[in-house]
Design an enzyme around this catalytic site. Structure first.
Site, PDB file in Angstrom:
ATOM      1  N   LEU A 125       0.839  -1.200   0.000  1.00 50.60           N
ATOM      2  CA  LEU A 125       0.000   0.000   0.000  1.00 50.60           C
ATOM      3  C   LEU A 125       0.877   1.255   0.000  1.00 50.60           C
ATOM      4  CD1 LEU A 125      -2.776   1.477   0.423  1.00 50.60           C
ATOM      5  CD2 LEU A 125      -2.431   1.174   2.888  1.00 50.60           C
ATOM      6  N   GLU A 127       3.622   4.168  -0.356  1.00 53.25           N
ATOM      7  CA  GLU A 127       4.441   4.639  -1.471  1.00 53.25           C
ATOM      8  C   GLU A 127       5.316   5.782  -0.972  1.00 53.25           C
ATOM      9  OE1 GLU A 127       2.015   5.764  -4.782  1.00 53.25           O
ATOM     10  OE2 GLU A 127       1.230   3.731  -5.037  1.00 53.25           O
ATOM     11  N   PRO A 128       6.314   6.179  -1.791  1.00 49.39           N
ATOM     12  CA  PRO A 128       7.165   7.292  -1.370  1.00 49.39           C
ATOM     13  C   PRO A 128       6.347   8.518  -0.943  1.00 49.39           C
ATOM     14  CG  PRO A 128       8.051   6.276  -3.351  1.00 49.39           C
ATOM     15  CD  PRO A 128       6.756   5.590  -3.064  1.00 49.39           C
ATOM     16  N   GLY A 131       1.988   7.560   2.476  1.00 49.41           N
ATOM     17  CA  GLY A 131       2.169   6.749   3.685  1.00 49.41           C
ATOM     18  C   GLY A 131       0.889   6.827   4.491  1.00 49.41           C
ATOM     19  N   ASP A 240      -7.897  -2.804   9.426  1.00 52.20           N
ATOM     20  CA  ASP A 240      -8.625  -2.852  10.716  1.00 52.20           C
ATOM     21  C   ASP A 240      -8.227  -4.113  11.488  1.00 52.20           C
ATOM     22  OD1 ASP A 240     -10.013  -0.496  10.409  1.00 52.20           O
ATOM     23  OD2 ASP A 240     -11.862  -1.437   9.692  1.00 52.20           O
ATOM     24  N   GLN A 336      16.338   0.633  31.419  1.00 53.32           N
ATOM     25  CA  GLN A 336      16.772   1.415  32.589  1.00 53.32           C
ATOM     26  C   GLN A 336      17.033   0.499  33.795  1.00 53.32           C
ATOM     27  OE1 GLN A 336      17.335   4.559  32.237  1.00 53.32           O
ATOM     28  NE2 GLN A 336      17.844   5.089  34.345  1.00 53.32           N
ATOM     29  N   ILE A 337      16.133  -0.448  33.999  1.00 54.14           N
ATOM     30  CA  ILE A 337      16.281  -1.366  35.141  1.00 54.14           C
ATOM     31  C   ILE A 337      17.540  -2.222  34.977  1.00 54.14           C
ATOM     32  CG2 ILE A 337      15.241  -3.445  36.198  1.00 54.14           C
ATOM     33  CD1 ILE A 337      12.488  -2.016  35.797  1.00 54.14           C
ATOM     34  N   GLY A 339      20.205  -1.238  33.612  1.00 53.50           N
ATOM     35  CA  GLY A 339      21.391  -0.378  33.677  1.00 53.50           C
ATOM     36  C   GLY A 339      22.307  -0.615  32.482  1.00 53.50           C
ATOM     37  N   GLU A 363       1.294  -0.065   9.802  1.00 48.96           N
ATOM     38  CA  GLU A 363      -0.158  -0.319   9.798  1.00 48.96           C
ATOM     39  C   GLU A 363      -0.940   0.846  10.415  1.00 48.96           C
ATOM     40  OE1 GLU A 363      -1.551  -4.262  10.065  1.00 48.96           O
ATOM     41  OE2 GLU A 363       0.348  -5.118   9.397  1.00 48.96           O
TER      42      GLU A 363
HETATM   43  N1  CAA Z   1     -13.485   0.432   6.606  1.00 52.31           N
HETATM   44  C1  CAA Z   1     -14.235   0.640   5.505  1.00 52.31           C
HETATM   45  N2  CAA Z   1     -14.197   1.782   4.785  1.00 52.31           N
HETATM   46  C2  CAA Z   1     -13.371   2.748   5.208  1.00 52.31           C
HETATM   47  C3  CAA Z   1     -12.566   2.611   6.350  1.00 52.31           C
HETATM   48  C4  CAA Z   1     -12.656   1.390   7.060  1.00 52.31           C
HETATM   49  N3  CAA Z   1     -11.913   1.159   8.157  1.00 52.31           N
HETATM   50  N4  CAA Z   1     -11.829   3.730   6.517  1.00 52.31           N
HETATM   51  C5  CAA Z   1     -12.168   4.570   5.527  1.00 52.31           C
HETATM   52  N5  CAA Z   1     -13.108   3.959   4.727  1.00 52.31           N
HETATM   53  C6  CAA Z   1     -13.783   4.522   3.562  1.00 52.31           C
HETATM   54  C7  CAA Z   1     -14.548   5.791   3.936  1.00 52.31           C
HETATM   55  O1  CAA Z   1     -15.839   5.454   4.410  1.00 52.31           O
HETATM   56  C8  CAA Z   1     -14.603   6.518   2.609  1.00 52.31           C
HETATM   57  O2  CAA Z   1     -15.595   5.888   1.796  1.00 52.31           O
HETATM   58  P1  CAA Z   1     -16.565   6.745   0.814  1.00 52.31           P
HETATM   59  O3  CAA Z   1     -15.694   7.239  -0.305  1.00 52.31           O
HETATM   60  O4  CAA Z   1     -17.557   5.745   0.349  1.00 52.31           O
HETATM   61  O5  CAA Z   1     -17.153   7.851   1.625  1.00 52.31           O
HETATM   62  C9  CAA Z   1     -13.248   6.180   1.984  1.00 52.31           C
HETATM   63  O6  CAA Z   1     -12.817   4.964   2.607  1.00 52.31           O
HETATM   64  C10 CAA Z   1     -12.211   7.253   2.199  1.00 52.31           C
HETATM   65  O7  CAA Z   1     -12.066   7.399   3.600  1.00 52.31           O
HETATM   66  P2  CAA Z   1     -11.577   8.712   4.326  1.00 52.31           P
HETATM   67  O8  CAA Z   1     -12.268   9.892   3.698  1.00 52.31           O
HETATM   68  O9  CAA Z   1     -11.727   8.512   5.785  1.00 52.31           O
HETATM   69  O10 CAA Z   1     -10.040   8.764   3.884  1.00 52.31           O
HETATM   70  P3  CAA Z   1      -8.880   9.715   4.363  1.00 52.31           P
HETATM   71  O11 CAA Z   1      -8.114  10.153   3.184  1.00 52.31           O
HETATM   72  O12 CAA Z   1      -9.411  10.761   5.276  1.00 52.31           O
HETATM   73  O13 CAA Z   1      -7.901   8.695   5.150  1.00 52.31           O
HETATM   74  C11 CAA Z   1      -6.986   7.406   6.957  1.00 52.31           C
HETATM   75  C12 CAA Z   1      -8.230   7.966   6.244  1.00 52.31           C
HETATM   76  C13 CAA Z   1      -7.580   6.721   8.185  1.00 52.31           C
HETATM   77  C14 CAA Z   1      -5.986   8.439   7.388  1.00 52.31           C
HETATM   78  C15 CAA Z   1      -6.310   6.347   6.037  1.00 52.31           C
HETATM   79  O14 CAA Z   1      -5.706   6.970   4.911  1.00 52.31           O
HETATM   80  C16 CAA Z   1      -5.261   5.508   6.757  1.00 52.31           C
HETATM   81  O15 CAA Z   1      -5.606   4.563   7.469  1.00 52.31           O
HETATM   82  N6  CAA Z   1      -3.979   5.821   6.544  1.00 52.31           N
HETATM   83  C17 CAA Z   1      -2.876   4.988   7.098  1.00 52.31           C
HETATM   84  C18 CAA Z   1      -2.496   3.920   6.098  1.00 52.31           C
HETATM   85  C19 CAA Z   1      -1.826   2.774   6.760  1.00 52.31           C
HETATM   86  O16 CAA Z   1      -2.246   2.262   7.776  1.00 52.31           O
HETATM   87  N7  CAA Z   1      -0.769   2.299   6.129  1.00 52.31           N
HETATM   88  C20 CAA Z   1      -0.077   1.137   6.594  1.00 52.31           C
HETATM   89  C21 CAA Z   1       0.670   0.515   5.478  1.00 52.31           C
HETATM   90  S1  CAA Z   1       0.536  -1.228   5.428  1.00 52.31           S
HETATM   91  C22 CAA Z   1       1.723  -1.816   6.482  1.00 52.31           C
HETATM   92  O17 CAA Z   1       2.310  -1.113   7.265  1.00 52.31           O
HETATM   93  C23 CAA Z   1       1.901  -3.290   6.411  1.00 52.31           C
HETATM   94  C24 CAA Z   1       3.222  -3.789   6.760  1.00 52.31           C
HETATM   95  O18 CAA Z   1       4.062  -3.984   5.900  1.00 52.31           O
HETATM   96  C25 CAA Z   1       3.506  -4.186   8.157  1.00 52.31           C
END
Ligand code: CAA
Length: 387
Positions: A125, A127-128, A131, A240, A336-337, A339, A363
């Site tokens: 997911l 990208e540069p 994030g 989630d 810390q514990i 040392g 995440e």
């Molecule tokens: N479930 C279902 N739908 C969802 C949702 C969810 N949890 N969260 C958002 N949506 C939907 C919204 O309802 C909206 O839908 P509609 O277009 O139908 O209205 C759409 O998605 C857009 O949502 P937002 O307007 O809320 O989007 P936003 O631009 O405001 O961003 C954010 C929300 C929560 C900041 C999101 O961008 C986010 O979670 N960012 C962090 C990304 C992330 O966690 N990256 C981790 C990378 S993966 C990784 O780390 C794996 C690894 O290698 C270990």
């Protein structure tokens, strides 16, 4: 909420504990130093059922619940958070994403191999320039008849170097914003799939993190997950559940550091008594134990809601926010514990301290969890006001 575990849940916890102590612990310092994680250990985690824990038996998995997954993640992370992130990405992002939203053909084709650990999956997911603001995808997938042409670069991809399969999020229609993003299953062997630079990381150094480049990759339409435009929701829904896994990883790092600090403080003497008897240390231990227990309850609460098919996204965010902060604080106090001993690699708390930090970043950073939570709370308040 239940406060006891089933025999099956206890069994997975014990299996994870035994594996961590006998097979992960011996080489963990060396793996951290050399930034490697041997394929034999991934194979073992497959044999033990860890790589497909929650996949239904129909597709070769263990069919276990999210509570079992939390128990597994805690035990592995106490010893080796690099091992646990491999398991976490596989289970809660890749396997769950395909099983929940994939077609029957996709499930039949990919899940058995993933569940047995024969192939490892990666989730692409970030990208540069995308994030936290994950809607700003620059990777594109352009439809050409029965396939798409995929182009773009993904950053900080866990498991990338060893993966046999990538879930890739890409723009299919820029004009639609987040509704113009789609998700695809991409196989490692396809032309144009390039594993880029390996990251030299602060923590979880045994886990394999790379840039991924997709250069004119031909992806069959049947490898799209869900409808065109479903990709952003796919990523959010998958994350989630992923956040429960990372919360449990943070919990494991914290509880591992707490146990080491407790043991050390009853053995190490200063001013004629074990340091645990000194009020300053005793007070730290009391608070560390309390926070670890609170983090554990939050992880289990989120897992239970998911298992009961109740809303769990905000509980997962709360658990990740709290457990990752707990991991940072408890590991700092554990160093810390200890040392001077806590500052050297031979004493495992030094590594746990470095491993803790990533749980506040991947995440969804802690700042993103607060965005998710504040929006959920605002929705709850609106519902209350209009009830
Ligand atoms: N479930 C279902 N739908 C969802 C949702 C969810 N949890 N969260 C958002 N949506 C939907 C919204 O309802 C909206 O839908 P509609 O277009 O139908 O209205 C759409 O998605 C857009 O949502 P937002 O307007 O809320 O989007 P936003 O631009 O405001 O961003 C954010 C929300 C929560 C900041 C999101 O961008 C986010 O979670 N960012 C962090 C990304 C992330 O966690 N990256 C981790 C990378 S993966 C990784 O780390 C794996 C690894 O290698 C270990």
């Amino acid at each position: 909420m239940q406060f006891s575990f089933t025999a099956e849940q206890e069994m997975i916890r014990q299996a994870a504990r035994d594996f961590a102590q006998t097979e992960l612990l011996p080489g963990v310092i060396e793996r951290d130093e050399t930034q490697t994680f041997p394929p034999e250990l991934v194979r073992r985690m497959g044999e033990l059922g860890f790589m497909g824990l929650m996949v239904s038996p129909e597709y070769g998995g263990g069919g276990m619940d999210t509570i079992s997954y939390v128990l597994l993640m805690e035990e592995l992370s106490k010893v080796d958070a690099s091992a646990s992130v491999i398991v976490s990405v596989q289970n809660s992002l890749v396997n769950w994403g395909i099983e929940t939203f994939g077609t029957e053909e996709q499930k039949q084709k990919y899940l058995p191999k993933l569940a047995r650990g024969e192939i490892v999956g990666a989730f692409c997911l970030s990208e540069p320039e995308a994030g936290s603001d994950a809607t700003q995808q620059r990777t594109t997938a352009v439809r050409r008849g029965d396939h798409y042409i995929l182009n773009g670069t993904k950053n900080w991809i866990t498991n990338a170097g060893r993966a046999g399969l990538y879930l890739v999020i890409a723009q299919t229609d820029h004009s639609l914003g987040s509704r113009g993003i789609s998700a695809f299953i991409v196989e490692r062997e396809w032309d144009g799939v390039i594993v880029g630079k390996k990251e030299d990381k602060l923590g979880i150094r045994g886990s394999d993190t790379h840039t991924m480049i997709f250069n004119d990759v031909r992806v069959p339409v049947e490898n799209r997950i869900g409808e065109e435009g479903f990709g952003f929701k796919f990523a959010m829904k998958t994350l989630d559940g992923g956040r429960i896994g990372i919360a449990a990883q943070a919990l494991g790092i914290a509880s591992g550091a707490f146990e080491l600090a407790l043991r050390y403080s009853t053995q190490r003497k200063a001013f004629g008594v074990p340091i645990a008897k000194h009020q300053a240390i005793a007070a730290k231990l009391a608070r560390m134990g309390t926070e670890v227990e609170a983090a554990r309850l939050m992880c289990l609460r989120a897992a239970e809601a998911k298992d009961r098919q109740q809303p769990y996204g905000f509980l997962a965010s709360m658990a990740k926010l709290f457990a990752s902060r707990t991991a940072m604080w408890v590991t700092t106090e554990a160093v810390q514990i200890h040392g001077g001993y806590g500052y050297v690699k031979e004493y495992h708390v030094e590594r746990l301290f470095r491993d803790a930090k990533i749980t506040e970043i991947y995440e969804g950073t802690s700042e993103v969890q607060r965005i998710v939570l504040s929006r959920s709370l605002a929705r709850a308040e609106k519902a209350l006001l209009t009830a």
